[in-house]
Every structure is written in C-alpha cells, then in structure tokens.
Enzyme design. Structure first.
Site, mmCIF file in Angstrom:
data_model
loop_
_atom_site.group_PDB
_atom_site.id
_atom_site.type_symbol
_atom_site.label_atom_id
_atom_site.label_comp_id
_atom_site.label_asym_id
_atom_site.label_seq_id
_atom_site.Cartn_x
_atom_site.Cartn_y
_atom_site.Cartn_z
ATOM 1 N N LYS A 1 -9.448 -30.615 -9.945
ATOM 2 C CA LYS A 1 -10.306 -30.805 -11.095
ATOM 3 C C LYS A 1 -10.605 -32.382 -11.534
ATOM 4 C CE LYS A 1 -10.211 -28.899 -15.980
ATOM 5 N NZ LYS A 1 -9.272 -28.275 -16.987
ATOM 6 N N SER B 1 -11.864 -24.729 -19.308
ATOM 7 C CA SER B 1 -12.550 -25.682 -18.884
ATOM 8 C C SER B 1 -12.499 -25.785 -17.241
ATOM 9 C CB SER B 1 -11.964 -26.745 -19.402
ATOM 10 O OG SER B 1 -10.491 -27.119 -19.201
ATOM 11 N N SER C 1 -7.414 -22.732 -19.987
ATOM 12 C CA SER C 1 -8.476 -23.412 -19.102
ATOM 13 C C SER C 1 -8.070 -22.982 -17.551
ATOM 14 C CB SER C 1 -8.596 -24.808 -19.350
ATOM 15 O OG SER C 1 -9.205 -25.238 -20.445
#
Lengths: 488, 96
Positions: free
Chosen positions: A81, A156, A180
């Site tokens: 990420k 997210s 997330s």
C-alpha cells in the site's frame, strides 16, 4: 502457465521455488505481465518499478542457487500500500500533497519483507491518507473491483485487495484504522488480517490515527496470512507502541490448534441494514462451525451502535494532529510564490489535501478545540473504554467472535461519494475491533447472486492471532471461494 | 440535519491552517452537521466514573537508552524539501 502461477498461494509457490521448478524471475515476470494486462481496468497501482522488482527477483534466485534461501517469502512478489515506506520508491498516500515524495528509508515491515527475501512490488492505491472506504478519495484514480468494474473495491486499502484479487501480486500489505484491510478483503474475495494493535511495527507507515492504525497482510489463504504475519510481526524499538509479544510459528500452529472452539455471535451485528445475502452466507459459515463441533453462543456488544460516532471523533482528532506536519515547509506540496509564511501554510494545505482529508481535519480540529474537548474527545475516549470492555466481557465466554465483515457486498462507484455519513456507516462492523485494539480477520464466505464476494469476519483476543488464524483456517481449508477468480 | 450553530467553520479552518473556498465552507458545514448529528447520540451514554482509553493496548513508560544513533544524512533528509540552500530548508521571511 503464468495464469496458473499468479493465482497460487505462497505456500505452494514457495515449494516450487524451493525445488527450483520455477524461479523468482519467472514468477515476478508473470506478475508483471498480468499487471500490464489488467491494471488499465483495475487501476490498483499508483506506480510500479519493473526493473527494481526483477533485480530483487534475480537476487533471490542467486541466493537460492548459493544455498542461502531465506524461507517461504524468498522470491515472492508482495505489493505494498502506498503509505508504507520503501527506500528510493515513491510514497504518495494517494495525495497531491506527496505526489513527488520519494521515501528516504524503509518502513520496518518493508525491511522485514526484504530480509525475508520477498520482492517488494509496486505502490498500491488507497483513499487519500487512508481516509475512506472505496478508494474514491484517491487523488489519482479510483480502483475498480475486479469482480465488477463498476463497483468499488472497498477501502482504504482498495488497491491492495484489488491487486491480489486480479492476480497482480501474490500477497499484499495494507493498513487498517477502522476496517481498511478487512472491508476491501471482503469486497474482493481475499483474506485480510488486521493484527492486534502493537503486534506489527508502525514505523514507516504514514500516520492517520496513531492509536488505531495497524499494518496487516492480504493473502489468498489463511495459511499465507500466517506465513506473512510471522515475517512482519514483532517488537520494534522504533515504534514506542510496539508490544514485546512472543511471536509463535503461526503457520505451524494452524494444524496444532484444532478446537473445538466457542464462537460468539453478537446480535448487534445482525440487525437492521444487514443485506439478506450477506446474512445467509454468514449463517452458512456459522452452521459449518457447528458441524465441526464448535459451540455457538450468543454474546452482546451493547455499545456497538456508538462505534461509528466514537471512531469519527477519535480518528479525526488524531488525524488533525498527525497531518499538521504537511505544512509545505520540509517536504510535500508547497504553494507557488507565497507572500509570507502563513500563506505558505494555508495555501499549501488547501492545494495539497483533497476534500475528505480536509473534512476530517476540520472535524478533528473542532472536536479538540477549546470548549469542546470534554464534550466530544474525552467522552469518545470513555465510550471507547465501554466498547473495549464489551469485547473483553464476551471473551470470558468465547474464544472468538464471528460476524459479517460488511453490511453489504461492494457498492457502485459514486453511490456513497456525496454522503460522507453513509460511507462512514458502512464501516460499522469493523470499527469496534480497532477501538478495542483487537485482531480481526476477513475471509471469503460466498458470493451474492450478482457475483459479488462476501466476507466473514472473525475477531480474536488480544495477541492470540495463532488461535484466530487456526479458527479461520478450519473454514478456509474446507471451502474454495478463493478459487473463483474475476473475469478480466 | 443542519449544522449546529456553534460550528464556526472559519474559526476551525484557521486553527487547522487550511484555506477553504466559500463552496467548501458551505458543503463541509452541512456534511459535518450530519456527522455531528450522528455523534450526538454519544450523549445518551452514562460515562460517570469511566476511565478514558487512549490506546487499544496501552503500554506505559517506554524507555530507550540514551545512545546516539545514526540518523539520515543531511542531503538525504533534504531530498524532498520544496526549496533548499546551504543544507537548510528555504521558507519565506518569518521575522520582520
């Protein structure tokens, strides 16, 4: 050949690498080829560095040829990420604020992956600064759900989930502040684990809400989650909230811990707003555990309905403080030709942050501002105590708690983008875990009639990831939802 | 639900050092009004005698030995600076 490789779990690929049936270069090339073929549709990546990945893969193959292979992750491409620092690579948080930022150092988890021989692969999209549930808040682009390109992948860590689901990585890392990791895992048919707060170092993770943030893996199987967690977990003196816990061999423990377990079903997670298809899939999972001889007990988490409110006070308060560092002075976006230092601050932040980040900074600043601190922030911290106590009380009777991960399968892009509160409420089942600092895991448990994945959430006791993973593994090895790949 | 009258968006934006456009002010005030409306329900709970929780898993007194460790070299630390000169970050004049 390559399509077979990209959907295999780490556990199998590691065997083939060990027997030199395949090389890391071949595997990495397969992942790169797949990414080039499908990422124009999925848009999971902010960027990737093909030459760097292949160099890491070659180094892995050379180590192996020299008899110095480093374990199951050696040579495995793992996506990160774009909030996890990788030295010499972009680190953007999917924000204009950091669009040109290049990380000067490795996060601790990155260092651990590299030490384990993993090929660190690509920068994966997210909601800007990890604030959101759909990746629609990314300043660069919205990632698509590989199972329905019109739908969001969740957020997210939507890029991390979608990349794995689409075969663009063998595993990925994300971060979870209010769901997330687990929510996008559920929406994209992969396993997502949010470890106990303090088990995995946050050093080198771009901070959103420091008392809630935790890094964890996305994988195809629970066994792979156990392998990856074993590599990234452990005390780190560079993170003062890192806990000195014993790290067992999570993978070996999977087969040692056989249950039967006592599983708690909180009625508050099965009420209004739960999609009937999600409810049915979770009920089927409960029946499975019953047939395995597990005791299924109703438990109560009476403060569940307050979770979203508590979360959006605490998380925004912490983010308003954490994001004050983006002031246009030392790094990040700086406005052109400011007339004085104040204009530099006000305009750099106005230009660098997107709407959701501004909204949360404003809310967080408000709840911490003079005259409102007691009414909002302090009260939220006290209700947080009650939410944590609800879980700990339930754990006097059960080993783990079983719930849906999300109230609905993936929603359409744009559906909730204009209504922040509706978006926030979609996190209702995942938020409590962060507030209480517990480990939580989402595992695929079915599909809706329209072909969208559904996730089962298992919530464990603090630092008892070995039990949590073993409970999830029992389900995982008896089902093959993960083998249903998207049509891309 | 409308914004509570006490959310003075200009004041809060100033505290947060963010310049907001008039459109953003109107939009955020309404949206945050909805969120604050939802948050109001926390007032229903009796929190008398409840200790606040700052961290999910609190750890106290984390000490490190006071031994100097190498940090980032200056040129590396400055690599992302928007403007630099003589190993320093350049900013507009702060003191007249």
């Amino acid at each position: 050949m390559s399509s077979e490789l990209i959907y295999q779990p780490i556990s199998q690929l590691a065997e083939q690498l060990a027997s030199t049936k395949i090389s890391s270069v071949e595997l990495t090339q397969a992942v790169i080829a797949r990414t080039k073929a499908v990422d124009s549709q999925v848009k999971a990546f902010n960027s990737f560095d093909e030459a760097d990945a292949l160099a890491q893969a070659r180094a892995s193959d050379e180590r192996r040829a020299a008899g110095q292979a480093r374990g199951p992750l050696d040579g495995i491409p793992i996506g990160l990420k774009d909030v996890i620092a990788v030295e010499g690579q972009p680190l953007t948080a999917s924000s204009k604020m950091l669009a040109n930022f290049v990380s000067p150092y490795d996060a601790t988890v990155t260092k651990k992956l590299k030490n384990a021989g993993a090929v660190c692969w690509g920068r994966l999209n997210l909601d800007e600064f990890a604030m959101g549930s759909s990746t629609e808040n990314s300043a660069f682009h919205t990632t698509s759900n590989p199972y329905d390109l019109e739908c969001v992948p969740g957020g997210s860590s939507g890029g991390s989930a979608a990349a794995l689901a689409a075969g663009e990585a063998i595993a990925t890392l994300g971060s979870d502040t209010g769901g997330s990791i687990r929510q996008p895992a559920a929406l994209c048919n992969v396993v997502g684990l949010k470890p106990t707060y303090g088990l995995v170092s946050r050093y080198g993770l771009i901070a959103f809400a420091s008392s809630l943030d935790q890094i964890g893996p996305f994988t195809r199987t629970v066994e792979d989650a156990a392998i990856t967690l074993g590599v990234i977990a452990g005390h780190d003196p560079l993170d003062s909230t890192s806990f000195k816990a014993d790290i067992p061999d999570y993978r070996a423990e999977l087969s040692k811990r056989k249950g039967p377990w006592k599983l708690g079903i909180p009625k508050e997670y099965f009420g209004e707003g739960l999609d009937p298809e999600v409810a049915a899939a979770v009920e089927a999972a409960i029946d499975f555990y019953k047939k395995q001889g597990c005791e299924i007990k109703p438990v109560s988490l009476p403060h569940t309905e307050y979770g979203v409110g508590v979360y959006y006070i605490i998380a925004t308060a912490e983010c308003s403080s954490n994001l004050s560092r983006y002031d246009g002075v030392r790094y990040g976006h700086r406005t052109a030709n400011p007339k004085d230092i104040n204009e530099l601050y006000f305009k750099s932040r106005a230009e660098g942050f997107g709407a959701e980040v501004k909204r949360r900074i404003i809310l967080g600043t408000y709840v911490l501002s003079s005259g409102y601190y007691d009414a909002y922030y302090l009260r939220a911290q006290k209700v947080r105590t009650l939410i944590r106590q609800d879980f700990l009380k339930a754990y006097e009777e059960v080993d783990a708690i079983l719930t849906p991960t999300t109230p609905t399968p993936a929603f359409k892009k744009g559906e909730k983008a204009a209504n922040p509160l509706a978006m926030y409420l979609s996190d209702i089942y995942t938020i409590g875990v962060n507030l209480a600092g517990l480990p939580g895991l989402s595992i695929p448990c079915g599909f809706s009639k329209s072909g969208l994945p559904i996730g089962l959430q298992l919530i464990g006791q603090p630092f008892k990831e070995a039990d949590l993973l073993a409970i999830a593994h029992t389900y995982d090895r008896a089902h093959d939802w993960a083998s249903r790949h998207p049509n891309l | 639900m409308s914004a509570p009258s006490d959310l003075n968006i200009d004041h809060i934006a100033t505290l947060a050092r963010i310049e907001l456009t008039p459109e953003e002010k109107t939009k955020f005030a309404a949206q945050l009004g909805d969120v604050l409306g939802h948050i109001e329900q926390l007032k229903k709970i009796d929190v008398t005698g409840v200790e606040p929780t700052a961290h999910g898993f609190p750890i106290y007194n984390v000490w490190a030995d006071d031994i100097p460790q190498p940090g980032l070299p200056v040129e590396v630390a400055l690599k992302n600076a928007p403007a630099q000169r003589n190993n320093m970050v350049v900013v507009p004049k702060v003191v007249e």
